[in-house]
Enzyme design. Structure first.
Site: not given
Ligand code: DGY
Length: 328
Positions: A240, A269, A287
């Protein structure tokens, strides 16, 4: 009897919408507008359920403004867009979408690691720009993957998937740090050795971040941590934004404190820190770690399954605050 009303907050597979329409009166955002908080609240009025993605923040303000809401089903394994305490206090169930994306995301973590260590995008930009005029002994010479030390920070299911790929596929020596140590059988399966965080930072040739984001993990990797890493090291973040201090990382890349980074997630982001855009030794992706069609469909289907189970009186598959179910 009228069907419960739900909101699908972002564009999603038409077949998933069609399935939800069998059970619910559905409002969907198939044009994929980026809603402000006020717009999200406006669209949630009268809805008993929401199908959300990681960008849709559900907090105390949203919950107070949407008293009919009973469940939010996230199409993501990460759920830092949910204020779980506020949801529990409001009696709103939260669900996420774990497991179905583990292998795909681990594949991508490895792809990003390899692209970063072997300077694949940097060299492609050079070639496309017409700058390749001759062979040279050190042209885009990067770091080896095979036989190197793979460090993993955050050893959940995705971290374990990356460890197995490294150990079994590339003969890497795997070390990891996590809030809790894996049991001996899992450590053996992953061929991974538990170490302290400082040892992980100092020893890894390639460090992959796979820990969840929370206020406690904010800027887990900042200037001080980067300074502990090897100048030849690679850092990969598929977890993240906010886990890494992006400004500090850009400075470390510019000053060659570490050799290179691969980033799929960013602070704030979809904006990307301008200093990261200005350094060549970073691979940047938007992402997409879980982005294969089968996996995204499985994630969306799991979110839909959770909504359907909840409203048909069954136990949702992947609740995050199951305490809410107990008081219903
Ligand atoms: C998640 O599933 O947490 C991913 O980062 C979303 O694409």
């Amino acid at each position: 009897m009228s069907k419960p009303k739900i909101l699908i907050a972002r564009a999603v597979f038409p077949e998933v919408i069609a399935r939800l329409e069998q059970h619910f009166e559905v409002e969907s955002n198939q044009d994929d507008h980026t809603w402000s908080k006020a717009e999200l609240i406006a669209h949630l009025q009268g809805k008993a359920g929401a199908f959300t993605t990681g960008g849709d923040r559900i907090d105390a303000e949203v919950l107070a403004a949407c008293p009919e809401l009973k469940i939010c089903a996230n199409m993501a394994v990460g759920y830092n867009n949910f204020d779980i305490d506020a949801m529990t206090a409001a009696g709103v169930l939260a669900t996420n979408a774990p497991d179905v994306l583990t292998e795909t995301t681990a594949d991508f973590g490895f792809a990003l690691l390899m692209a970063t260590a072997r300077r694949i995008t940097e060299s492609e930009h050079f070639l496309r720009a017409g700058q390749w005029t001759k062979w040279r002994y050190d042209m885009f010479a990067g770091a080896d993957i095979h036989g190197s030390v793979l460090g993993i920070l955050g050893m959940g299911r995705i971290g374990q998937g990356i460890a197995k790929r490294g150990a079994h596929g590339f003969g890497m020596k795997v070390i990891y740090h996590n809030r809790s140590r894996l049991d001996a059988a899992l450590e053996a399966e992953c061929q991974a050795r538990y170490v302290g965080k400082d040892e992980l930072l100092r020893t890894a040739d390639h460090l992959v971040l796979v820990l969840p984001y929370s206020p406690a993990s904010h800027h887990t990797i900042g200037a001080a941590e980067l300074a502990l890493m090897k100048p030849t090291a690679t850092l990969v973040n598929i977890a993240r934004g906010g886990i890494v201090d992006d400004a500090a990382l850009a400075a470390a890349l510019r000053n060659k404190t570490i050799a290179a980074a691969g980033l799929d997630v960013f602070e704030g982001e979809p904006s990307v820190h301008p200093d990261l855009l200005a350094v060549p030794n970073v691979v940047l992706t938007p992402h997409i770690a879980s982005a294969t069609m089968p996996t995204r469909l499985a994630m969306a289907s799991l979110a839909a399954d959770n909504l359907i189970a909840f409203f048909t009186g069954n136990k949702p598959l992947t609740p995050l605050n199951a305490a809410v179910l107990a008081i219903k």
